[in-house]
Design an enzyme around this catalytic site. Structure first.
Site, short mmCIF file in Angstrom:
data_model
loop_
_atom_site.label_atom_id
_atom_site.label_comp_id
_atom_site.label_asym_id
_atom_site.label_seq_id
_atom_site.Cartn_x
_atom_site.Cartn_y
_atom_site.Cartn_z
N HIS A 131 1.13 -11.43 1.94
CA HIS A 131 0.01 -10.73 1.29
C HIS A 131 -0.67 -11.57 0.21
O HIS A 131 -1.90 -11.56 0.08
CB HIS A 131 0.52 -9.42 0.69
CG HIS A 131 -0.56 -8.40 0.46
ND1 HIS A 131 -0.33 -7.06 0.51
CD2 HIS A 131 -1.87 -8.52 0.18
CE1 HIS A 131 -1.45 -6.40 0.28
NE2 HIS A 131 -2.41 -7.28 0.07
N TYR B 215 0.83 -1.21 0.00
CA TYR B 215 0.00 0.00 0.00
C TYR B 215 0.86 1.27 0.00
O TYR B 215 0.34 2.37 -0.19
CB TYR B 215 -0.94 0.04 1.22
CG TYR B 215 -1.86 -1.13 1.36
CD1 TYR B 215 -2.07 -2.03 0.33
CD2 TYR B 215 -2.55 -1.36 2.56
CE1 TYR B 215 -2.91 -3.12 0.48
CE2 TYR B 215 -3.39 -2.44 2.72
CZ TYR B 215 -3.56 -3.33 1.68
OH TYR B 215 -4.39 -4.40 1.84
N1 LIG Z 1 -5.33 -8.77 1.64
C1 LIG Z 1 -5.68 -8.26 0.46
O1 LIG Z 1 -5.28 -8.73 -0.61
C2 LIG Z 1 -6.60 -7.07 0.46
C3 LIG Z 1 -7.24 -6.71 -0.74
C4 LIG Z 1 -8.11 -5.59 -0.69
C5 LIG Z 1 -8.30 -4.90 0.50
N2 LIG Z 1 -7.62 -5.28 1.63
C6 LIG Z 1 -7.79 -4.54 2.92
O2 LIG Z 1 -9.16 -4.50 3.26
C7 LIG Z 1 -9.57 -3.13 3.41
C8 LIG Z 1 -11.00 -2.98 2.97
O3 LIG Z 1 -11.16 -3.36 1.62
P1 LIG Z 1 -11.50 -2.33 0.47
O4 LIG Z 1 -11.18 -0.96 0.91
O5 LIG Z 1 -10.87 -2.85 -0.75
O6 LIG Z 1 -13.07 -2.51 0.29
P2 LIG Z 1 -14.34 -2.09 1.18
O7 LIG Z 1 -13.97 -1.76 2.57
O8 LIG Z 1 -15.34 -3.14 0.91
O9 LIG Z 1 -14.86 -0.79 0.41
C9 LIG Z 1 -14.42 0.50 0.63
C10 LIG Z 1 -15.34 1.40 -0.19
O10 LIG Z 1 -16.69 1.25 0.28
C11 LIG Z 1 -17.25 2.52 0.63
N3 LIG Z 1 -17.96 2.37 1.89
C12 LIG Z 1 -17.44 2.09 3.12
N4 LIG Z 1 -18.39 2.01 4.04
C13 LIG Z 1 -19.56 2.28 3.42
C14 LIG Z 1 -20.90 2.36 3.86
N5 LIG Z 1 -21.23 2.14 5.13
N6 LIG Z 1 -21.86 2.63 2.94
C15 LIG Z 1 -21.55 2.85 1.65
N7 LIG Z 1 -20.28 2.79 1.17
C16 LIG Z 1 -19.29 2.50 2.04
C17 LIG Z 1 -16.08 3.46 0.78
O11 LIG Z 1 -16.47 4.74 0.30
P3 LIG Z 1 -16.49 6.05 1.26
O12 LIG Z 1 -15.05 6.38 1.49
O13 LIG Z 1 -17.21 7.01 0.42
O14 LIG Z 1 -17.23 5.66 2.52
C18 LIG Z 1 -15.00 2.86 -0.10
O15 LIG Z 1 -15.08 3.37 -1.41
C19 LIG Z 1 -8.55 -2.34 2.57
O16 LIG Z 1 -8.52 -1.00 2.95
C20 LIG Z 1 -7.29 -3.10 2.87
O17 LIG Z 1 -6.77 -2.71 4.13
C21 LIG Z 1 -6.80 -6.36 1.63
#
Ligand SMILES: NC(=O)c1ccc[n+]([C@@H]2O[C@H](COP(=O)([O-])OP(=O)(O)OC[C@H]3O[C@@H](n4cnc5c(N)ncnc54)[C@H](OP(=O)(O)O)[C@@H]3O)[C@@H](O)[C@H]2O)c1
Length: 272
Positions: free
Chosen positions: A102, A44
């Protein structure tokens, strides 16, 4: 044992893809709301900024729970441990709570990376170790190869994706899943079914989807830049979905909606 849920971290703040002021503002809001678990990764490229922000939150180290992940680019023996030392330096920590691999090794042999992960643990760089994006056979290999039991396999997990085979293997192996993309990047807010169930509980559809994940025994990683969403995503402990509601939501899994797929990550494994 689930190190996240047992320590009260039902939701972690996921820091990808945030940087700079947006990252610092969101992390501060999250901490004010009550988040104490933060998830980052070498990939990241924000560990230094996460470390800077953590140092300004005024929270004791013991109250924080920090996860980072080693990038596959650093799986060579010549790079692995020094990359973890750099992560610790950037995060301003002596030890992370959880250190994950990862992604699986792109050449299909995870043995060396697992051995190096074990060494990072033995040197005290991580209190716990685990993996991410591992299939069932990879989880089996990890459990048998590591000399301490891994604590997590962080995978994509939400109601629109069927991860039941992975989840039952994780229960058999006592290797808990943790969820990424847990709010399905906003898609849960558009589901009439989740919304309908939410109305009966005075909750949003997204909260219902997150509660479903928790009731599957899976701790959550979620990211938001908005304080309102951060708060909603955190307030999941004051209601309970019935078995009938859980079954109705289970039906959504058949959609098979995978966000982090092989178009996005060409080296993604063949999922079970
Ligand atoms: N291990 C891996 O390979 C891997 C892969 C992907 C992600 N991750 C980790 O997991 C974390 C979360 O995954 P992600 O960020 O990809 O996906 P996520 O948390 O499913 O989605 C984040 C998105 O959803 C929106 N959101 C959040 N809460 C909301 C709500 N209550 N209502 C409506 N929209 C909402 C956010 O927009 P707003 O900002 O407008 O609220 C943002 O655009 C990452 O930050 C990372 O740390 C790990």
């Amino acid at each position: 044992m689930n190190v996240y849920l047992d320590a009260g971290h039902h939701v972690s703040f996921g820091t990808f893809p945030l940087r700079g002021v947006e990252l610092a503002t969101a992390m501060r809001s999250a901490a004010e709301i009550g988040y104490r678990s933060f998830d980052t990764a070498q990939m990241y490229e924000n560990e230094r900024e996460v470390g800077d922000c953590l140092s300004t939150l005024g929270l004791a180290r013991d109250d924080l729970f920090i996860t980072t992940k080693v990038s596959p680019n650093n799986y060579a023996a010549s790079a692995f441990l020094s990359s973890v030392e750099q992560s610790l330096k950037d995060l301003r920590l002596d030890q992370v709570d959880v250190l994950l691999l990862h992604w699986p090794d792109q050449h299909g042999d995870n043995a060396e990376a697992l051995d190096l992960l074990q060494q990072a643990h033995d040197r005290g760089y991580a209190a716990h170790i685990g993996v991410s994006n591992y299939t069932i056979s990879m989880m089996e290999d990890a459990v048998s190869r590591l000399s301490v039991h891994p604590v997590a396999n962080q995978v994509e997990f939400h109601p629109f994706l069927n991860a039941e085979k992975l989840r039952s293997a994780s229960a058999r192996l006592d290797l808990p899943l943790t969820a990424y993309c847990a709010v399905a990047r906003g898609k849960m807010a558009q589901s009439p079914l989740l919304d309908d169930i939410g109305q009966a509980h005075g909750k949003t559809g997204t909260q219902v989807g997150l509660r479903w994940t928790l009731q599957k025994g899976v701790a959550i990683n979620a990211m938001s830049t908005k304080a309102d969403n951060l708060r909603l995503n955190f307030e999941l402990q004051d209601f309970q979905l019935s078995d009938a509601e859980m079954s109705r939501i289970d039906a959504l899994m058949e959609e098979g909606y995978r966000i982090v797929n092989s178009d996005l990550v060409p080296t993604a494994p063949q999922w079970d």
